[in-house]
Structure formats: structure tokens, C-alpha cells
Design a protein around this motif. Structure first.
Motif, mmCIF file in Angstrom:
data_model
loop_
_atom_site.group_PDB
_atom_site.id
_atom_site.type_symbol
_atom_site.label_atom_id
_atom_site.label_comp_id
_atom_site.label_asym_id
_atom_site.label_seq_id
_atom_site.Cartn_x
_atom_site.Cartn_y
_atom_site.Cartn_z
ATOM 1 N N VAL A 6 0.835 -1.207 0.000
ATOM 2 C CA VAL A 6 0.000 0.000 0.000
ATOM 3 C C VAL A 6 0.866 1.253 0.000
ATOM 4 O O VAL A 6 0.645 2.176 -0.791
ATOM 5 C CB VAL A 6 -0.976 -0.006 1.197
ATOM 6 N N LEU A 7 1.864 1.280 0.854
ATOM 7 C CA LEU A 7 2.745 2.450 0.939
ATOM 8 C C LEU A 7 3.507 2.660 -0.369
ATOM 9 O O LEU A 7 3.477 3.745 -0.955
ATOM 10 C CB LEU A 7 3.723 2.294 2.111
ATOM 11 N N SER A 61 1.241 3.588 -3.369
ATOM 12 C CA SER A 61 0.846 5.000 -3.382
ATOM 13 C C SER A 61 1.970 5.883 -3.913
ATOM 14 O O SER A 61 1.729 6.816 -4.671
ATOM 15 C CB SER A 61 0.455 5.456 -1.979
ATOM 16 N N ILE A 101 -0.074 9.863 -3.532
ATOM 17 C CA ILE A 101 0.226 9.676 -2.116
ATOM 18 C C ILE A 101 -0.993 9.981 -1.243
ATOM 19 O O ILE A 101 -1.136 9.428 -0.155
ATOM 20 C CB ILE A 101 1.466 10.502 -1.696
ATOM 21 N N ILE A 140 -3.251 7.093 -0.024
ATOM 22 C CA ILE A 140 -2.772 6.149 0.980
ATOM 23 C C ILE A 140 -3.757 6.014 2.144
ATOM 24 O O ILE A 140 -3.911 4.922 2.705
ATOM 25 C CB ILE A 140 -1.360 6.522 1.480
ATOM 26 N N SER A 182 -6.529 3.706 0.862
ATOM 27 C CA SER A 182 -5.988 2.367 0.637
ATOM 28 C C SER A 182 -5.656 1.669 1.950
ATOM 29 O O SER A 182 -5.929 0.481 2.113
ATOM 30 C CB SER A 182 -4.736 2.438 -0.235
#
Length: 166
Positions: free
Chosen positions: A64-65, A68, A74, A77, A80
Motif C-alpha cells: 500500500v505504501l 501510493s 500519495i 494512501i 488504501s
């Protein structure tokens, strides 16, 4: 954690990221915000049934990080991560009930929870329940996409386990 195990988890994360980036390039099939196939979740479903909760969480949060960042969004995030946390908690709980032969059910539940987490964050950020209008469409598309990714993960697990036993 052993080096081999860490390398497996890193490889799963990389594969999930590659699938995620490729999916970003596919045009949206419908005009409803948030509706997508979620093909990277094939890796998540597979990992839920093969690795510990802590290891799966590492893969999911890394994906996920980095997704993004690599995807250039970003700000996504928050949505997500909320979806991923609810999905992961739900799938880990369902794993105790649903045997590996029916992981597609776990995937559907995970997709529903993922969409629920994203809607909750949207309500909090927008301070409006108007986004609930999208929720039924997200649930329907989540069930379809969850079934597809779950069946793919089930086939992957059968293939991997079959190759290890021969």
C-alpha cells in the motif's frame, strides 16, 4: 525471521506491486469512483493462507505504501490503508472458518470490507454521508472482483502446493 522467509515476502510484495502498477494502466471499466479489479489482492489472499498474520501485514502495508508512492497518488494512501486494514482483519478472521478450498469466499469478504473501510474514510474526510450513494455499487463490484481474485489465488495455491509435493 529467516532470510529465506524474508526473501519470499519481499518477492510477494514486489509481485503485488508490479500487478498494481500494471492495473493502474488499465482504463477504468466503469465510471464509479473506487471500482477496480484489485488484481494485487491475489497475492494478499494467497499470503493470508500461506503466511502468519504478521508476515501478511508486512506485505500488505509495504504494498500500500509503495503503491501510493509508485502510483503517484500519495493522498490515496489514507483510503488504501483503511481498506487494507479492514480487509486484512476480516480475511484473517475468516481464514479460521473458511478452509483453503473455499478461499474465494474469504476474498469476497475481504473485498467488501476493503470497500467499507474506504467509504468510512471518505465519510470522515468529506464530512458527508453523500458518498454512501456509491456504496451499493462498490459492494456489487467488490463481490465480483473478490470472487475473481479469490479464484485466481485458489488456483495459485493449488499450483504452488502441487509443485511442492511432486
Amino acid at each position: 525471521m529467516k532470510t529465506k522467509r524474508l526473501a519470499e515476502l519481499a518477492l510477494l510484495t514486489a509481485v503485488a506491486l508490479i500487478i498494481f502498477i500494471i492495473e493502474l494502466r488499465i482504463p477504468n471499466l466503469v465510471a464509479i469512483p473506487g471500482v477496480k479489479l484489485g488484481l494485487a489482492n491475489i497475492i494478499t489472499v494467497y499470503a493470508v493462507y500461506k503466511y502468519s498474520a504478521k508476515e501478511v501485514a508486512m506485505v500488505v502495508f509495504s504494498r500500500v505504501l509503495l503503491g501510493s508512492i509508485f502510483g503517484g497518488n500519495i493522498s490515496a494512501i489514507i483510503y488504501s490503508m483503511a481498506g487494507a486494514v479492514m480487509c486484512l482483519i476480516g480475511m484473517l478472521a475468516v481464514k479460521r472458518i473458511v478452509p483453503v478450498n473455499y478461499i474465494w469466499l474469504s476474498s469476497i469478504i475481504g473485498a467488501i470490507l476493503h470497500n467499507t473501510g474506504q467509504i468510512i474514510i471518505a465519510i470522515i474526510i468529506m464530512r458527508s454521508f453523500a458518498v454512501m450513494y456509491h456504496y451499493p455499487y462498490l459492494i456489487i463490484s467488490g463481490c465480483i472482483a473478490g470472487a475473481f481474485t479469490g479464484i485466481c489465488a485458489q488456483l495459485l495455491i493449488k499450483r504452488v502446493f502441487a509443485s511442492k509435493s511432486s
